[in-house]
Design a protein around this motif. Structure first.
Motif, PDB file in Angstrom:
ATOM      1  N   ALA A 192     -35.787 -19.699  27.209  1.00 22.10           N
ATOM      2  CA  ALA A 192     -36.485 -21.012  27.434  1.00 22.10           C
ATOM      3  C   ALA A 192     -36.405 -21.944  26.267  1.00 22.10           C
ATOM      4  O   ALA A 192     -36.279 -23.412  26.317  1.00 22.10           O
ATOM      5  N   LEU A 193     -36.312 -21.641  24.980  1.00 19.08           N
ATOM      6  CA  LEU A 193     -36.338 -22.314  23.979  1.00 19.08           C
ATOM      7  C   LEU A 193     -34.958 -22.977  23.708  1.00 19.08           C
ATOM      8  O   LEU A 193     -34.800 -24.210  23.573  1.00 19.08           O
ATOM      9  N   LYS A 194     -34.106 -22.051  24.115  1.00 22.30           N
ATOM     10  CA  LYS A 194     -32.590 -22.750  24.269  1.00 22.30           C
ATOM     11  C   LYS A 194     -32.460 -23.859  25.224  1.00 22.30           C
ATOM     12  O   LYS A 194     -31.614 -25.014  25.117  1.00 22.30           O
ATOM     13  N   GLU A 195     -33.007 -23.680  26.456  1.00 21.00           N
ATOM     14  CA  GLU A 195     -33.016 -24.906  27.538  1.00 21.00           C
ATOM     15  C   GLU A 195     -33.748 -26.101  26.975  1.00 21.00           C
ATOM     16  O   GLU A 195     -33.404 -27.178  27.306  1.00 21.00           O
ATOM     17  N   LEU A 196     -34.550 -25.651  26.344  1.00 20.77           N
ATOM     18  CA  LEU A 196     -35.697 -26.880  25.847  1.00 20.77           C
ATOM     19  C   LEU A 196     -34.872 -27.888  24.889  1.00 20.77           C
ATOM     20  O   LEU A 196     -34.697 -29.038  24.892  1.00 20.77           O
ATOM     21  N   LYS A 197     -34.405 -26.922  23.646  1.00 20.68           N
ATOM     22  CA  LYS A 197     -33.407 -27.708  22.620  1.00 20.68           C
ATOM     23  C   LYS A 197     -32.416 -28.654  23.499  1.00 20.68           C
ATOM     24  O   LYS A 197     -32.205 -29.611  23.066  1.00 20.68           O
ATOM     25  N   LYS A 198     -31.786 -27.976  24.460  1.00 24.85           N
ATOM     26  CA  LYS A 198     -30.531 -28.695  25.175  1.00 24.85           C
ATOM     27  C   LYS A 198     -31.058 -29.870  25.945  1.00 24.85           C
ATOM     28  O   LYS A 198     -30.465 -30.933  25.974  1.00 24.85           O
ATOM     29  N   GLY A 199     -32.157 -29.573  26.439  1.00 24.82           N
ATOM     30  CA  GLY A 199     -32.805 -30.595  27.274  1.00 24.82           C
ATOM     31  C   GLY A 199     -33.360 -31.696  26.575  1.00 24.82           C
ATOM     32  O   GLY A 199     -33.025 -32.969  26.976  1.00 24.82           O
ATOM     33  N   ILE A 200     -33.958 -31.586  25.360  1.00 27.02           N
ATOM     34  CA  ILE A 200     -34.295 -32.607  24.398  1.00 27.02           C
ATOM     35  C   ILE A 200     -33.205 -33.349  23.873  1.00 27.02           C
ATOM     36  O   ILE A 200     -33.017 -34.667  23.663  1.00 27.02           O
ATOM     37  N   GLU A 201     -32.020 -32.771  23.530  1.00 29.97           N
ATOM     38  CA  GLU A 201     -30.746 -33.318  23.166  1.00 29.97           C
ATOM     39  C   GLU A 201     -30.398 -34.238  23.974  1.00 29.97           C
ATOM     40  O   GLU A 201     -29.623 -35.207  23.527  1.00 29.97           O
ATOM     41  N   LEU A 202     -30.406 -33.850  25.633  1.00 28.42           N
ATOM     42  CA  LEU A 202     -29.818 -34.712  26.439  1.00 28.42           C
ATOM     43  C   LEU A 202     -30.576 -35.878  26.761  1.00 28.42           C
ATOM     44  O   LEU A 202     -30.429 -36.713  27.468  1.00 28.42           O
TER      45      LEU A 202
END
Length: 240
Positions: A192-202
């Protein structure tokens, strides 16, 4: 290009330069397109009254040209502006008119998104069915179905929808963020945290990140707060 890069001052300058050129050669459609683009731009700048007034000018021109599809698009643009302002009832009314003039899968999906934010999930699902009858396999339809499932406490179903949607649009930050929320509910905290970080980055628009904070608050109300949600909030605050 300026518009897509959020360079609204430069975009407005180009549209205003183009408009009299179209008018000068009698290209009425080109002029109307410029006016509609300016209306959309004012909406992005949150100049709501000016945006609606400009779009009404454009749709009248499209109506005179007998171009129902373009007229319908202006009402959809109005709906998008009201939606961004969280004026969901007004957004639905605008989408209603767009659909009445000329139905479109996108118009149905946009209205479904408004219904979701009004907690009218049955109406949203009906609109998604209508959208898919016109144009199947759309990632945004999957995303919306995932959101409905998440708020109706069906996290496993939501997760399945979000995974499908993210596979279709892997570089869309919003899709990755919704996937992160469902993973969190399913106790897959690391992912979840990995996907959130990637989502924020994009995600390039700070407003989208702020909206995610509201979604996270709703998630806490629906499923109960947790330390992991607090960590997500800190990540979002850093991005804002």
């Amino acid at each position: 290009v300026h518009y897509m890069l959020d360079e609204y001052g430069e975009a407005r300058e180009k549209y205003e330069e183009a408009r009299p050129i179209y008018a000068g050669i009698g290209a009425r459609l080109g002029e109307a397109n410029c006016i509609q683009a300016l209306g959309d731009l004012y909406g992005e700048l949150e100049q709501v009254e000016k945006a609606i007034e400009t779009l009404e000018d454009a749709l009248q021109r499209f109506r005179e040209l007998g171009l129902e599809q373009y007229e319908s698009g202006c009402y959809n643009s109005m709906g998008n502006i009201f939606y961004d302002q969280k004026r969901y009832s007004e957004a639905v009314a605008a989408y209603d008119t767009a659909i009445e003039i000329r139905p479109s899968a996108m118009w149905y999906r946009n209205r479904a998104s408004s219904y979701i934010n009004m907690d009218q999930y049955d109406l949203a699902a009906q609109d998604l069915d209508k959208a898919e009858a016109i144009q199947s396999g759309q990632p945004y339809a999957l995303l919306h179905r995932g959101v409905i499932a998440l708020w109706q406490k069906q996290p496993q179903q939501a997760l399945a929808y979000f995974k499908q949607a993210a596979q279709l649009r892997p570089k869309d930050g919003g899709f990755r963020i919704w996937l992160a929320l469902a993973l969190l509910v399913e106790k897959e905290t690391e992912n979840a945290l990995k996907e959130l970080k990637k989502g924020i980055e994009l995600t390039h628009n700070p407003k989208d990140v702020a909206d995610t904070t509201e979604d996270l608050d709703k998630l806490a109300q629906t499923y109960g707060d947790s330390p992991e949600m607090g960590e997500m909030r800190r990540l979002l605050e850093t991005r804002e």
